[in-house]
Design a protein around this motif. Structure first.
Motif, PDB file in Angstrom:
ATOM      1  N   LEU A  41       0.834  -1.196   0.000  1.00 22.45           N
ATOM      2  CA  LEU A  41       0.000   0.000   0.000  1.00 22.45           C
ATOM      3  C   LEU A  41       0.872   1.250   0.000  1.00 22.45           C
ATOM      4  CD1 LEU A  41      -2.925   1.181   0.291  1.00 22.45           C
ATOM      5  CD2 LEU A  41      -2.504   1.180   2.773  1.00 22.45           C
ATOM      6  N   ILE A  67      -4.075   8.587  -0.427  1.00 24.07           N
ATOM      7  CA  ILE A  67      -4.498   8.158   0.901  1.00 24.07           C
ATOM      8  C   ILE A  67      -3.284   8.274   1.834  1.00 24.07           C
ATOM      9  CG2 ILE A  67      -6.321   6.675   0.031  1.00 24.07           C
ATOM     10  CD1 ILE A  67      -3.384   4.900   1.396  1.00 24.07           C
ATOM     11  N   PRO A  69      -1.115   5.996   4.062  1.00 23.27           N
ATOM     12  CA  PRO A  69      -0.855   4.598   4.432  1.00 23.27           C
ATOM     13  C   PRO A  69      -0.648   4.404   5.934  1.00 23.27           C
ATOM     14  CG  PRO A  69       0.445   5.219   2.515  1.00 23.27           C
ATOM     15  CD  PRO A  69      -0.161   6.480   3.044  1.00 23.27           C
ATOM     16  N   SER A  72      -3.888   4.041   7.726  1.00 26.28           N
ATOM     17  CA  SER A  72      -4.799   3.051   7.147  1.00 26.28           C
ATOM     18  C   SER A  72      -4.537   1.699   7.801  1.00 26.28           C
ATOM     19  CB  SER A  72      -4.585   2.948   5.630  1.00 26.28           C
ATOM     20  OG  SER A  72      -4.783   4.198   4.999  1.00 26.28           O
ATOM     21  N   HIS A  74      -5.566  -2.756   7.890  1.00 28.86           N
ATOM     22  CA  HIS A  74      -6.125  -3.890   7.162  1.00 28.86           C
ATOM     23  C   HIS A  74      -6.109  -5.124   8.050  1.00 28.86           C
ATOM     24  CE1 HIS A  74      -1.809  -4.597   6.429  1.00 28.86           C
ATOM     25  NE2 HIS A  74      -2.128  -5.865   6.195  1.00 28.86           N
ATOM     26  N   ALA A  83      -9.757  -3.687   4.423  1.00 25.24           N
ATOM     27  CA  ALA A  83      -8.925  -2.517   4.724  1.00 25.24           C
ATOM     28  C   ALA A  83      -9.800  -1.285   4.909  1.00 25.24           C
ATOM     29  CB  ALA A  83      -7.919  -2.268   3.595  1.00 25.24           C
ATOM     30  N   LEU A  85      -8.971   2.605   4.474  1.00 29.24           N
ATOM     31  CA  LEU A  85      -7.942   3.503   3.952  1.00 29.24           C
ATOM     32  C   LEU A  85      -8.320   4.947   4.263  1.00 29.24           C
ATOM     33  CD1 LEU A  85      -7.529   1.871   0.409  1.00 29.24           C
ATOM     34  CD2 LEU A  85      -6.406   1.230   2.555  1.00 29.24           C
TER      35      LEU A  85
END
Length: 218
Positions: A41, A67, A69, A72, A74, A83, A85
């Motif tokens: 990602l 976005i 990372p 974020s 997952h 996920a 994000l």
């Protein structure tokens, strides 16, 4: 040859609260080999690879906008990789589509179980894996905690409720399985809300909200 897994997405947007400015992304694959997962990602996109059984799956997409990372998250389960994000730019407007390129990707579909319209998202809770609809937690349908509900009736269960005369005395409740019409109605409702993997190949989701712009099929 690697094939594309089904990728479901939905989103929320907010000009102030960054926890409500997110993209939900779900990669539907049953029995993913965890040791084979590549989840790369970046701020601009996602590269994914994994094995399920004797097949290899992969895809690479560039997001419509950047976005974050680091903010974020997952989670991998036996059924999917899910996920949340974090969008970089805080604004009230939805992304018109998931991808930067204005091309329809057949394997990217609307997640109807998480989608809300842009003008109906006020009051939505902040996203987390405990309460965002990805599953887990003790609550049953409609948010009811059946463990707490049953404990209030004591060791005797529902039969211990005064004046109820056991389970059979509860009006409107049928624990014998119900009739066929009710079953069919329940299944139909579940299919519409869940938009599960079994629907994917033949049932195109072009009737759903995203993409919000007309695109050409790649």
């Amino acid at each position: 040859m690697p094939t594309h897994p089904e990728v479901l997405w939905a989103q929320r947007s907010h000009e102030v609260d960054e926890t409500k400015n997110i993209v939900y992304l779900t990669v539907n694959l049953i029995e993913i080999d965890a040791s084979s997962v590549v989840y790369d990602l970046s701020a601009t996109g996602l590269n994914f690879k994994a094995k399920s059984g004797d097949k290899e799956y992969e895809f690479a997409i560039q997001f419509f906008e950047d976005i974050v990372p680091e903010e974020s998250t997952h989670r991998l389960t036996t059924r999917s990789l899910s996920a949340v994000l974090r969008k970089k730019n805080k604004k009230a407007e939805f992304w018109p589509r998931l991808t930067k390129e204005k091309v329809k990707l057949a394997f990217v579909k609307t997640d109807f179980s998480k989608w809300v319209d842009e003008d109906e998202q006020d009051g939505e809770p902040a996203a987390s894996f405990d309460d965002d609809g990805f599953g887990g937690g003790p609550s049953g349908p409609g948010g009811m905690d059946f463990g707490n509900m049953m404990s209030q009736f004591g060791a005797g269960g529902m039969g211990g409720m005064p004046g109820m005369g056991g389970m059979g005395g509860m009006p409107g409740m049928d624990f014998g399985g119900g009739d066929d019409d009710d079953d069919d109605h329940d299944h139909a409702g579940h299919d519409h809300a869940g938009h599960s993997h079994a629907q994917d190949d033949d049932d195109d989701d072009d009737d759903g909200p995203p993409p919000l712009e007309e695109v050409e099929t790649k």
